[in-house]
Design an enzyme around this catalytic site. Structure first.
Site, PDB file in Angstrom:
ATOM      1  N   TRP A 278      -5.567   5.951   0.146  1.00 49.72           N
ATOM      2  CA  TRP A 278      -5.500   7.063   1.100  1.00 49.72           C
ATOM      3  C   TRP A 278      -6.856   7.371   1.730  1.00 49.72           C
ATOM      4  O   TRP A 278      -6.924   8.096   2.707  1.00 49.72           O
ATOM      5  CB  TRP A 278      -4.966   8.342   0.411  1.00 49.72           C
ATOM      6  CG  TRP A 278      -5.672   8.659  -0.872  1.00 49.72           C
ATOM      7  CD1 TRP A 278      -5.258   8.341  -2.135  1.00 49.72           C
ATOM      8  CD2 TRP A 278      -6.939   9.310  -1.035  1.00 49.72           C
ATOM      9  NE1 TRP A 278      -6.187   8.748  -3.070  1.00 49.72           N
ATOM     10  CE2 TRP A 278      -7.226   9.347  -2.422  1.00 49.72           C
ATOM     11  CE3 TRP A 278      -7.877   9.863  -0.151  1.00 49.72           C
ATOM     12  CZ2 TRP A 278      -8.397   9.912  -2.940  1.00 49.72           C
ATOM     13  CZ3 TRP A 278      -9.046  10.420  -0.654  1.00 49.72           C
ATOM     14  CH2 TRP A 278      -9.290  10.438  -2.038  1.00 49.72           C
ATOM     15  N   ASN A 279      -7.967   6.867   1.151  1.00 54.76           N
ATOM     16  CA  ASN A 279      -9.270   7.342   1.649  1.00 54.76           C
ATOM     17  C   ASN A 279      -9.650   6.731   3.003  1.00 54.76           C
ATOM     18  O   ASN A 279     -10.338   7.344   3.796  1.00 54.76           O
ATOM     19  CB  ASN A 279     -10.385   7.156   0.605  1.00 54.76           C
ATOM     20  CG  ASN A 279     -10.616   5.719   0.210  1.00 54.76           C
ATOM     21  OD1 ASN A 279      -9.766   4.856   0.439  1.00 54.76           O
ATOM     22  ND2 ASN A 279     -11.743   5.445  -0.394  1.00 54.76           N
TER      23      ASN A 279
ATOM     24  N   LYS B  25       2.432  -1.549   1.059  1.00 55.49           N
ATOM     25  CA  LYS B  25       2.760  -0.193   0.585  1.00 55.49           C
ATOM     26  C   LYS B  25       1.536   0.694   0.794  1.00 55.49           C
ATOM     27  O   LYS B  25       0.567   0.619   0.046  1.00 55.49           O
ATOM     28  CB  LYS B  25       3.137  -0.175  -0.898  1.00 55.49           C
ATOM     29  CG  LYS B  25       3.687   1.194  -1.306  1.00 55.49           C
ATOM     30  CD  LYS B  25       3.624   1.466  -2.776  1.00 55.49           C
ATOM     31  CE  LYS B  25       2.421   2.261  -3.209  1.00 55.49           C
ATOM     32  NZ  LYS B  25       2.195   3.555  -2.539  1.00 55.49           N
TER      33      LYS B  25
ATOM     34  N   GLU C  89      -9.998  -4.411  -5.224  1.00 52.59           N
ATOM     35  CA  GLU C  89     -11.188  -3.648  -4.821  1.00 52.59           C
ATOM     36  C   GLU C  89     -11.063  -2.324  -5.555  1.00 52.59           C
ATOM     37  O   GLU C  89     -10.235  -1.490  -5.202  1.00 52.59           O
ATOM     38  CB  GLU C  89     -11.169  -3.503  -3.291  1.00 52.59           C
ATOM     39  CG  GLU C  89     -12.536  -3.225  -2.708  1.00 52.59           C
ATOM     40  CD  GLU C  89     -12.769  -1.751  -2.550  1.00 52.59           C
ATOM     41  OE1 GLU C  89     -13.336  -1.156  -3.501  1.00 52.59           O
ATOM     42  OE2 GLU C  89     -12.392  -1.196  -1.506  1.00 52.59           O
TER      43      GLU C  89
HETATM   44  C1  SIN Z   1     -16.035   1.128   3.252  1.00 54.01           C
HETATM   45  O1  SIN Z   1     -15.370   0.206   3.735  1.00 54.01           O
HETATM   46  O2  SIN Z   1     -17.183   1.349   3.596  1.00 54.01           O
HETATM   47  C2  SIN Z   1     -15.469   2.038   2.179  1.00 54.01           C
HETATM   48  C3  SIN Z   1     -14.240   1.551   1.603  1.00 54.01           C
HETATM   49  C4  SIN Z   1     -13.881   2.150   0.285  1.00 54.01           C
HETATM   50  O3  SIN Z   1     -14.226   3.261  -0.054  1.00 54.01           O
HETATM   51  O4  SIN Z   1     -13.199   1.461  -0.468  1.00 54.01           O
END
Ligand code: SIN
Length: 489
Positions: free
Chosen positions: A162-163, A186, A262
């Site tokens: 969600w971020n 998803k 990740e």
């Molecule tokens: C980013 O792509 O800089 C942040 C991505 C994340 O918080 O996983």
């Protein structure tokens, strides 16, 4: 105007949000729907389809059916669709950013930035589609020819957070489509609307039916059980917590699926006395407070060399205290809400633990209002590496400042964690910069750079921060199989 009306005005057409499976949009088989709310206001924004296992199965069927024809579309034609989709995203940037701010809470300026960032993965991987080179290898026998072909992995499932509701999809989907794979996605249940809007755009750009399927659901379990049980799903890519990542590693064993993970971070942000202090303060601000501290790569522990500790703390605190907290739709806002109550509880727990352990508050330290998810940006002085705030990922706008004396000491602190996603170091000493870049056990190191993420570079972690890399030239390898062909003439 209410959030739901703003959203209605941003949507293309007035259709309710359904599942994107095969040839188009459809309701969930069981008719279920769930509500998406605005974390800034608590308002009901929209209802989306709540898929069950049979819908996930239908999405896998659609992706498997589309695979043979999509995988043989010539690379330049696949690339053209990706470039068209990126162009449409930029044309629709304002509308897509508004949808994102409404469902995720981040300030509109950051949401606009994320749409551009998300589009950049489609553009970058469009280029990579055209460079999926194979290899010939000199043989040791005169009449043999040794070749390596690179072929798409197959149907890929993607579970996204969600971020970054848009960019974390395109960072996976861009290389998958470029490689000739098909996808079942998803999105996080908190932020499905950005994903569905992306689905509309991909169809508008000419992506054939079934190549990208989007399944929204509240309960992740039926989704993950169905994808892991299905032999046709050859790869799963996940962004989220290390805890869930470990479960997915176990689940992947039964059908030996490829995984890209990740996961969590605990980024050290190190400021040496020889650093450009203003640049270090600005960098710490950007790294720590982007998305209200809700990024996997954000500074979690700020280490400052003792001889400049007071000066850094003073300048940093002045800047943090000036940050305006509020609804992301307000142009003055730089810190939006936390995503939910659970996130706020974690921040509260970390701050309380730090205070109990002897830290003191330089600014912030509490919720902006008792009943909401807004947390005042916080600076904690005299934090130590043993506090929760330095051992766990806070995922909120809290900056603990920890003093150190020398390079060996801070490198020891920085590497003393099971995580290894991103680390930052500010120094003007070139030799030290090299030593730190090589000594930090992290997948990403920013030297005098607080925002190293970019589509052209590999993103991923050491240790328990994940498996594989997204972005950059290696990003597409995750979606390709190497096939060795040995030919006797
Ligand atoms: C980013 O792509 O800089 C942040 C991505 C994340 O918080 O996983």
């Amino acid at each position: 105007m209410t959030d739901a009306r703003i959203l209605a005005q941003t949507m293309l057409g007035n259709e309710p949000y359904g599942l994107l499976i095969g040839e188009g949009w459809r309701p969930a088989t069981g008719g279920g729907r769930f509500t998406v709310t605005n974390p800034a206001t608590g308002d009901h924004l929209a209802e989306v389809a709540d898929a069950d296992a049979s819908d996930v199965q239908a999405a896998i069927d659609a992706a498997a059916t589309a695979l043979p024809s999509w995988s043989i579309v010539p690379a330049p034609a696949r690339a053209a669709i990706l470039r068209r989709a990126a162009g449409l995203m930029l044309e629709e940037q304002e509308r897509l950013a508004t949808v994102m701010t409404l469902e995720q809470g981040k300030p509109l300026a950051e949401a606009r930035g994320e749409i551009a960032y998300a589009a950049s993965f489609l553009t970058w991987f469009a280029g990579e589609a055209e460079r999926i080179y194979g290899m010939t290898i000199p043989a040791s026998i005169a009449n043999k020819r040794l070749l390596v072909l690179r072929q798409p992995v197959g149907v890929c499932a993607m579970i996204t957070p969600w971020n970054f509701p848009s960019a974390m999809i395109t960072r996976k989907l861009g290389p998958a489509l470029a490689a000739g794979c098909t996808a079942v996605i998803k999105p996080a249940e908190q932020t499905p609307l950005s994903a569905l809007e992306l689905g509309r755009i991909l169809r508008q750009a000419g992506l054939p039916d079934g190549v990208c399927n989007i399944v929204t659901c509240q309960d992740p379990i039926p989704f993950s059980t169905t994808i892991f049980d299905d032999e046709r799903v050859r790869k799963v890519s996940f962004t989220g917590s290390t805890e869930v990542g470990k479960l997915l590693i176990q689940q992947s064993a039964a059908t030996v699926k490829r995984l890209s993970l990740e996961l969590g971070g605990n980024a050290p942000f190190i400021v040496f006395a020889d650093a450009d202090l203003d640049a270090a303060v600005s960098g710490a601000l950007a790294s720590k407070f982007r998305n209200a501290g809700q990024t996997c790569v954000c500074a979690n522990r700020i280490f400052v060399q003792r001889s400049i500790y007071e000066a850094f703390a003073e300048r940093f605190t002045v800047r943090v205290a000036a940050m305006q907290v509020g609804n992301g739709l307000d142009p003055a806002t730089v810190i939006g809400p936390l995503i939910d109550q659970q996130a706020r509880t974690k921040v509260e727990r970390h701050v309380a633990d730090a205070l109990a352990g002897g830290a003191s508050i330089l600014t912030g330290g509490s919720a902006a209002t008792p009943e909401t998810q807004f947390w005042t940006p916080t600076v904690l002085a005299h934090a130590t590496p043993t506090m929760l705030v330095a051992r766990e990922e806070t995922f909120g706008p809290v900056a603990p400042l920890i003093g150190f004396d020398d390079e060996a000491e801070v490198l020891g602190y920085a590497n003393a964690t099971p995580f290894g996603l991103a680390a930052y170091c500010y120094t003007r000493d070139l030799s030290r910069a090299w030593r730190m870049a090589e000594g930090l056990e992290y997948g990403i190191v920013g030297i005098n750079d607080a925002i190293p993420s970019t589509a052209q570079a590999p993103f991923g972690g050491f240790k328990q921060s994940g498996l594989g890399r997204e972005g950059g030239p290696s990003g597409i390898d995750e979606y390709l199989e190497e096939k060795y062909v040995s030919m006797v003439l």
